[in-house]
Design a protein around this motif. Sequence first.
Motif, PDB file in Angstrom:
ATOM      1  N   VAL A 146       0.835  -1.204   0.000  1.00  0.00           N
ATOM      2  CA  VAL A 146       0.000   0.000   0.000  1.00  0.00           C
ATOM      3  C   VAL A 146       0.872   1.256   0.000  1.00  0.00           C
ATOM      4  CG1 VAL A 146      -1.614   1.343   1.399  1.00  0.00           C
ATOM      5  CG2 VAL A 146      -2.008  -1.091   1.042  1.00  0.00           C
ATOM      6  N   ALA A 147       1.926   1.249   0.806  1.00  0.00           N
ATOM      7  CA  ALA A 147       2.837   2.397   0.848  1.00  0.00           C
ATOM      8  C   ALA A 147       3.459   2.645  -0.529  1.00  0.00           C
ATOM      9  CB  ALA A 147       3.937   2.166   1.888  1.00  0.00           C
ATOM     10  N   GLY A 148       3.817   1.571  -1.220  1.00  0.00           N
ATOM     11  CA  GLY A 148       4.370   1.713  -2.568  1.00  0.00           C
ATOM     12  C   GLY A 148       3.396   2.373  -3.522  1.00  0.00           C
ATOM     13  N   MET A 149       2.098   2.045  -3.390  1.00  0.00           N
ATOM     14  CA  MET A 149       1.094   2.652  -4.257  1.00  0.00           C
ATOM     15  C   MET A 149       0.896   4.115  -3.934  1.00  0.00           C
ATOM     16  SD  MET A 149      -0.773   2.155  -6.823  1.00  0.00           S
ATOM     17  CE  MET A 149      -1.743   3.402  -7.656  1.00  0.00           C
ATOM     18  N   LEU A 150       0.956   4.485  -2.655  1.00  0.00           N
ATOM     19  CA  LEU A 150       0.810   5.896  -2.280  1.00  0.00           C
ATOM     20  C   LEU A 150       1.929   6.736  -2.895  1.00  0.00           C
ATOM     21  CD1 LEU A 150      -0.113   5.560   1.522  1.00  0.00           C
ATOM     22  CD2 LEU A 150      -1.663   5.988  -0.396  1.00  0.00           C
ATOM     23  N   VAL A 151       3.143   6.235  -2.814  1.00  0.00           N
ATOM     24  CA  VAL A 151       4.285   6.944  -3.422  1.00  0.00           C
ATOM     25  C   VAL A 151       4.098   7.034  -4.934  1.00  0.00           C
ATOM     26  CG1 VAL A 151       6.767   6.861  -3.837  1.00  0.00           C
ATOM     27  CG2 VAL A 151       5.870   6.288  -1.569  1.00  0.00           C
ATOM     28  N   THR A 152       3.654   5.931  -5.545  1.00  0.00           N
ATOM     29  CA  THR A 152       3.438   5.906  -6.995  1.00  0.00           C
ATOM     30  C   THR A 152       2.390   6.931  -7.412  1.00  0.00           C
ATOM     31  OG1 THR A 152       4.004   3.548  -7.081  1.00  0.00           O
ATOM     32  CG2 THR A 152       2.771   4.448  -8.951  1.00  0.00           C
ATOM     33  N   GLN A 153       1.281   6.994  -6.671  1.00  0.00           N
ATOM     34  CA  GLN A 153       0.220   7.953  -7.004  1.00  0.00           C
ATOM     35  C   GLN A 153       0.735   9.383  -6.987  1.00  0.00           C
ATOM     36  OE1 GLN A 153      -2.817   6.876  -4.129  1.00  0.00           O
ATOM     37  NE2 GLN A 153      -4.058   5.882  -5.697  1.00  0.00           N
ATOM     38  N   ASN A 154       1.498   9.725  -5.966  1.00  0.00           N
ATOM     39  CA  ASN A 154       1.997  11.101  -5.877  1.00  0.00           C
ATOM     40  C   ASN A 154       3.054  11.388  -6.936  1.00  0.00           C
ATOM     41  OD1 ASN A 154       0.348  11.912  -3.749  1.00  0.00           O
ATOM     42  ND2 ASN A 154       1.740  11.074  -2.218  1.00  0.00           N
ATOM     43  N   ALA A 155       3.884  10.399  -7.232  1.00  0.00           N
ATOM     44  CA  ALA A 155       4.898  10.586  -8.280  1.00  0.00           C
ATOM     45  C   ALA A 155       4.230  10.815  -9.631  1.00  0.00           C
ATOM     46  CB  ALA A 155       5.823   9.371  -8.335  1.00  0.00           C
ATOM     47  N   ILE A 156       3.181  10.034  -9.925  1.00  0.00           N
ATOM     48  CA  ILE A 156       2.446  10.202 -11.182  1.00  0.00           C
ATOM     49  C   ILE A 156       1.754  11.563 -11.217  1.00  0.00           C
ATOM     50  CG2 ILE A 156       0.418   9.408 -12.473  1.00  0.00           C
ATOM     51  CD1 ILE A 156       1.179   6.563 -11.669  1.00  0.00           C
ATOM     52  N   GLY A 157       1.065  11.905 -10.134  1.00  0.00           N
ATOM     53  CA  GLY A 157       0.339  13.175 -10.101  1.00  0.00           C
ATOM     54  C   GLY A 157       1.248  14.369 -10.278  1.00  0.00           C
ATOM     55  N   VAL A 158       2.338  14.411  -9.506  1.00  0.00           N
ATOM     56  CA  VAL A 158       3.267  15.541  -9.583  1.00  0.00           C
ATOM     57  C   VAL A 158       3.969  15.567 -10.935  1.00  0.00           C
ATOM     58  CG1 VAL A 158       5.387  16.508  -8.632  1.00  0.00           C
ATOM     59  CG2 VAL A 158       3.601  15.677  -7.097  1.00  0.00           C
ATOM     60  N   GLY A 159       4.399  14.401 -11.411  1.00  0.00           N
ATOM     61  CA  GLY A 159       5.111  14.338 -12.694  1.00  0.00           C
ATOM     62  C   GLY A 159       4.256  14.805 -13.860  1.00  0.00           C
ATOM     63  N   LEU A 160       3.011  14.306 -13.931  1.00  0.00           N
ATOM     64  CA  LEU A 160       2.128  14.702 -15.036  1.00  0.00           C
ATOM     65  C   LEU A 160       1.724  16.169 -14.926  1.00  0.00           C
ATOM     66  CD1 LEU A 160      -0.235  11.591 -15.380  1.00  0.00           C
ATOM     67  CD2 LEU A 160       1.549  12.329 -16.950  1.00  0.00           C
ATOM     68  N   ALA A 161       1.491  16.638 -13.701  1.00  0.00           N
ATOM     69  CA  ALA A 161       1.117  18.044 -13.523  1.00  0.00           C
ATOM     70  C   ALA A 161       2.227  18.960 -14.035  1.00  0.00           C
ATOM     71  CB  ALA A 161       0.825  18.324 -12.053  1.00  0.00           C
TER      72      ALA A 161
END
Length: 405
Positions: free
Chosen positions: A106-121
């Motif tokens: 779950v922790a890995g997915m939380l990091v992934t979500q934020n990395a995707i969100g910040v990167g795409l933004a």
Amino acid sequence: MNVTRELVFTTYGTLVCATLVLLLGRKLVEWIRPLRTYSIPEPVAAGLLVALGTLALRQFGQVELRFDTSLQAPLMLAFFATIGLSANLASLRAGGKRLALFLAIVAGMLVTQNAIGVGLAMAMGLAPGVGLLGGSITLAGGHGTGAAWGETLTTRYGVQSALEIAMACATFGLVFGGLLGGPVARYLVGRLGGKVPGVDAARDAAPEGFEQPHTVRLITAQALIETVAMIAICLLGGEWIAQRLSGTAFELPTFVCVLFVGVMVRNLLALVGYEVFERSLSVLGNVSLSLFLAMALMALRLWDLSTLAVPMVVILVVQAATMAAYAIFVTFRLMGRNYDAAVLAAGHCGFGLGATPTAIANMQAVTERFGPSHLAFLIVPMVGAFFIDILNALIIKGFLWLPIF
């Protein structure tokens, strides 16, 4: 769109509507084969249908339906109280390594979500804070966490319209969290080659906790009163703790505090020899869960999603696809590539995009069709309702320490 008339439902009217939504959901799942095939939860199926109806009424009839959702928060808190009261520490120790492993996933997915969100933004010229709003803040955190962080991102980081973006993103997540879990589990179960418990297994053994919500469970009035008393203690104690922690470095959402009190009450009572009546706890928990989901989904303001700009839609669609892929290729594989892992993957989709009640509903829809999974119903409620909020807060703060903010 100019609304010419509002149709307001009182508390009792909203409760009537919620119960009718649940009855409609049961019929829809009976009548529409794809809903059964892909294990779409009953509150999700009917709740979304009502939400689409209110959207059409607003767009074409200029009439807006307003539901009194004052019961929604108490129902949610009662549900989390029953999760805490179900948490026997001896049982949690039995799931020890699996629980720790799932928490790491779950922790890995939380990091992934934020990395995707910040990167795409940033790739699309938006502020990185907007990407966080399209990441774990709203998808794993839901509307409450989104509102709290939205205010922070506006005042401290200059993100404009952060609250509106947060509410729209959380709504998107709630919808897709309920829609993706069933199909993901169906796909994974298909890969098991028939190695599932089957519905006969549910008949041979009494369901535990929130499993098999349609199973008849014999309870007494005295047991029900005792359970209501314990839930009320959890609500009162949790609210008191949340108020004391408010504004401090240890501030937590009220539902986390309620769940914590539930765990303490359950295990303190065990020390003095009192045994919690699981069947009445399970009945009240499932009633609270179903009514909460029905109210939350039928009252969705789907028109708020229209306020999302194209870049935010892109971020959220990528997030939904990533969550499904992560559940299939990471959660399922690391948790053992078996039936329990498939049910856990469905639950992960639920709280990874929406909320813990959505995760429970996803798993119930799967186990109703393919058989029980005691491990999944042991792990997901505790991780999704308690540990994920602490993890999420730490990971969000970690991202905000990056020099790009």
